[in-house]
Design an enzyme around this catalytic site. Structure first.
Site, PDB file in Angstrom:
ATOM      1  N   ASN A   1     -78.659  64.747 -51.263  1.00 28.05           N
ATOM      2  CA  ASN A   1     -79.028  64.815 -52.691  1.00 28.05           C
ATOM      3  C   ASN A   1     -80.200  64.297 -52.984  1.00 28.05           C
ATOM      4  OD1 ASN A   1     -76.650  63.227 -52.742  1.00 28.05           O
ATOM      5  ND2 ASN A   1     -77.446  62.645 -54.798  1.00 28.05           N
TER       6      ASN A   1
ATOM      7  N   GLN B   1     -75.257  70.568 -51.961  1.00 27.97           N
ATOM      8  CA  GLN B   1     -76.743  70.640 -51.919  1.00 27.97           C
ATOM      9  C   GLN B   1     -77.073  71.999 -50.754  1.00 27.97           C
ATOM     10  OE1 GLN B   1     -78.836  69.655 -53.950  1.00 27.97           O
ATOM     11  NE2 GLN B   1     -77.763  67.983 -55.081  1.00 27.97           N
TER      12      GLN B   1
ATOM     13  N   SER C   1     -70.724  72.864 -56.116  1.00 28.06           N
ATOM     14  CA  SER C   1     -70.673  72.825 -57.582  1.00 28.06           C
ATOM     15  C   SER C   1     -71.577  73.791 -57.845  1.00 28.06           C
ATOM     16  CB  SER C   1     -71.659  71.333 -57.906  1.00 28.06           C
ATOM     17  OG  SER C   1     -70.758  70.870 -59.208  1.00 28.06           O
TER      18      SER C   1
ATOM     19  N   CYS D   1     -77.224  60.382 -61.394  1.00 29.94           N
ATOM     20  CA  CYS D   1     -76.077  59.666 -61.712  1.00 29.94           C
ATOM     21  C   CYS D   1     -76.572  58.183 -61.754  1.00 29.94           C
ATOM     22  CB  CYS D   1     -74.715  59.693 -60.927  1.00 29.94           C
ATOM     23  SG  CYS D   1     -74.687  61.232 -59.919  1.00 29.94           S
TER      24      CYS D   1
HETATM   25  N1  PLP Z   1     -72.150  65.909 -54.320  1.00 23.57           N
HETATM   26  C1  PLP Z   1     -73.323  65.996 -54.106  1.00 23.57           C
HETATM   27  C2  PLP Z   1     -73.851  65.851 -52.898  1.00 23.57           C
HETATM   28  C3  PLP Z   1     -74.065  65.831 -55.413  1.00 23.57           C
HETATM   29  O1  PLP Z   1     -75.495  66.111 -55.293  1.00 23.57           O
HETATM   30  C4  PLP Z   1     -73.329  65.970 -56.585  1.00 23.57           C
HETATM   31  C5  PLP Z   1     -74.217  66.292 -58.011  1.00 23.57           C
HETATM   32  O2  PLP Z   1     -74.622  65.334 -58.237  1.00 23.57           O
HETATM   33  C6  PLP Z   1     -71.961  65.809 -56.589  1.00 23.57           C
HETATM   34  C7  PLP Z   1     -71.310  65.790 -55.378  1.00 23.57           C
HETATM   35  C8  PLP Z   1     -71.173  66.006 -57.740  1.00 23.57           C
HETATM   36  O3  PLP Z   1     -71.284  67.220 -58.401  1.00 23.57           O
HETATM   37  P1  PLP Z   1     -70.586  67.412 -59.962  1.00 23.57           P
HETATM   38  O4  PLP Z   1     -71.194  66.384 -60.432  1.00 23.57           O
HETATM   39  O5  PLP Z   1     -70.926  68.787 -60.374  1.00 23.57           O
HETATM   40  O6  PLP Z   1     -68.848  67.357 -59.781  1.00 23.57           O
END
Ligand code: PLP
Length: 516
Positions: free
Chosen positions: A161, A191, A211, A338
């Site tokens: 990401n 991603q 997601s 995050c």
């Molecule tokens: N994994 C990756 C690579 C992400 O970019 C994200 C989102 O930031 C997530 C997991 C978590 O997704 P969600 O917050 O929609 O559960």
């Protein structure tokens, strides 16, 4: 230059109009509960299964199952819980082999945090190891091969990401197969959805997490793929929905919206093809090179998603570049959304072993497959403007010497919101409105005028020189503001420490100006 140019699609995306229409339909016309046996329920069930069929087609899930869940974090949770319960069963069956939990060093935090949480909660006390990546962000496959016979669960991502680096999933699969690894394998495909071709049935992958909101569906909907025959332990028990694997009345607006996005992706008439996205990114790269000579890209472009750029400009911190882009209406981030609130350098770039100047200067720019020519034109123009502004105000840029505001001091600061500010300015027209952002940020944005009063610009670094003059006009309030409220808090504290009695800060900063 003042409208928003959103270049943070890896954090989240706006909802596709067709997805919004589909969600809206499930809340009014087709509002049924898919578990009801009457016609209203059957319509809802049909919508849910249409969405699942689109998912199956796009992911190539074959005989595997696609479960609708609340997002990737829940999908990851379920995969980890399922795997760890299976490892516990293997132990109970007398399997005495060592079982190590392995995750890629650049995984999203949801992965190592879930592994640690469930390992602790289930009392397994298994060893957890991060698999290193090289300078290009690719997993160390030699080490993986060496570890493979003892791996109980392996978690790797399809694409990162922060950097967009696309993992060598085929290489990882070979390492597992050739060493007959007993590992259950989770791939975080968040991603990759809509950006990389997936054909899950023809891989050794046990679980894949998705997601919706990263690809123009709403937040709160996601998917978990479970390979046929791979263990699955429900995270949520109740009415037995989703084949008993994920109870709770379905999030029908989310499912229908995601279904609309997936079916658009299958049709191929909505999202731009790979080559177009590559061409768009090439133009952004050129704009960045023109704007910031010396710009360094933090992952090889040929190894990354065509929609992600991660770069550093020598001598310009992430914070400063972010402020400059923000002031020009360009939304970018310094890493993952995050971790945006934490000032720490990116652990992803650190895992790649990048030099410190790069990790502290990194900025991520990401767009989605809905981008078009006009958007890229506007983005390139805004980037070039930012470069010009930075050059013009090069003399104004010096190490800021900012110090983190202390929470105890901050408790004694008077703060106003924008509406309260207007009232104050009407009551005391002599009050001073002070913008403490750097000059280049102010230059990039429209002037700030409230209740007929134009703000004066005194960058945080120059505040102390002004204090003596402000002390002479002691009776009138000084109101400090910046972009987010952070620098203005520091300014307020500094001037208050000098003995000025009516310092006020605008909480939330310019970011919240439009809210009220
Ligand atoms: N994994 C990756 C690579 C992400 O970019 C994200 C989102 O930031 C997530 C997991 C978590 O997704 P969600 O917050 O929609 O559960």
């Amino acid at each position: 230059m003042h409208h928003e140019i959103y270049l943070d699609a890896n954090a989240t995306t706006p909802v596709l109009p067709a997805a919004l229409a589909a969600a809206s339909d499930t809340m009014q016309a087709s509002f049924g509960n898919p578990s009801s046996s009457h016609s209203t329920g059957l319509v809802a069930r049909e919508l849910r299964e249409d969405a699942r069929a689109s998912a199956a087609r796009l992911l190539g899930s074959g005989e595997g199952t696609v479960l609708f869940v609340s997002g990737a974090t829940e999908a990851i949770q379920t995969a980890v819980l399922s795997s760890l319960c299976e490892l516990r069963e293997r132990r109970k069956r007398g399997d005495t082999r060592r079982q190590v939990l392995v995750y890629g060093a650049t995984e999203h935090k949801a992965v190592p945090e879930s592994l640690a949480h469930w390992n602790r909660l289930l009392g397994l006390e298994l060893e957890i190891r991060a698999l290193p990546v090289n300078a290009e962000g690719l997993h160390d496959l030699e080490l993986l091969r060496a570890w493979a016979p003892e791996i109980g669960m392996l978690c790797t991502m399809a694409a990162n990401n922060e950097t967009g680096v696309v993992s060598d999933l085929a290489g990882i699969e070979r390492a597992l197969v050739e060493s007959a690894s007993p590992a259950l394998w989770l791939v975080d495909c968040v991603q990759a959805l809509g950006k990389l071709a997936l054909d899950l049935k023809n891989t050794r992958i046990d679980y894949a997490a998705f997601s919706g909101h990263k690809l123009h569906a709403p937040k709160g909907i996601g998917m978990l793929y479970v390979r046929e025959g791979s263990p699955c332990t429900p995270l949520v028990m109740g009415g037995g929905q989703e084949g008993g694997w994920r109870s709770g009345t379905e999030n029908m607006p989310g499912i229908a919206a995601l279904g609309a996005v997936l079916s658009a992706a299958c049709r191929g008439d909505t999202f731009k093809p790979h080559e177009t996205l590559h061409a768009y990114r090439d133009r952004l790269v050129q704009a960045l090179r023109d704007a910031f000579p010396g710009v360094a890209f933090n992952a090889p472009l040929e190894r990354t998603l065509p929609t992600t750029l991660n770069f550093s400009v020598p001598g310009v911190s992430s914070r400063m570049l972010m402020d400059l882009f923000e002031a020009a209406g360009v939304r970018v981030s310094a890493g993952s959304a995050c971790s945006a609130a934490k000032a720490a350098p990116s652990y992803v770039l650190e895992a790649m072993g990048l030099a410190e100047w790069r990790t502290t200067s990194a900025v991520r720019m990401s767009f989605g497959p809905l981008a078009d020519e006009a958007f890229i034109d506007a983005a390139c123009a805004a980037i070039r403007d930012c470069g010009r502004i930075l050059r013009d105000s090069a003399s104004a840029i010096k190490p800021s010497g900012e110090r983190a505001a202390n929470d105890a001091d901050a408790a004694h600061v008077r703060a106003l919101d924008w509406r309260e500010l207007d009232t104050l300015l009407q009551r005391d027209p002599q009050a001073l409105l002070i913008d403490v952002r750097e000059r280049f940020e102010v230059a990039a944005a429209a002037p700030v005028v409230r209740a007929g009063k134009t703000a004066v610009n005194v960058p945080l670094t120059e505040i102390e020189q002004e204090v003596p003059r402000w002390m002479l006009e002691h009776a009138h309030p000084l109101v400090f503001f910046c972009r987010s409220g952070n620098r203005s808090l520091q300014a307020t504290l500094a001037v208050q420490r000098e003995g000025h009695v009516s310092c006020i800060q605008l909480s939330g900063g310019l970011a919240l100006q439009a809210v009220r």
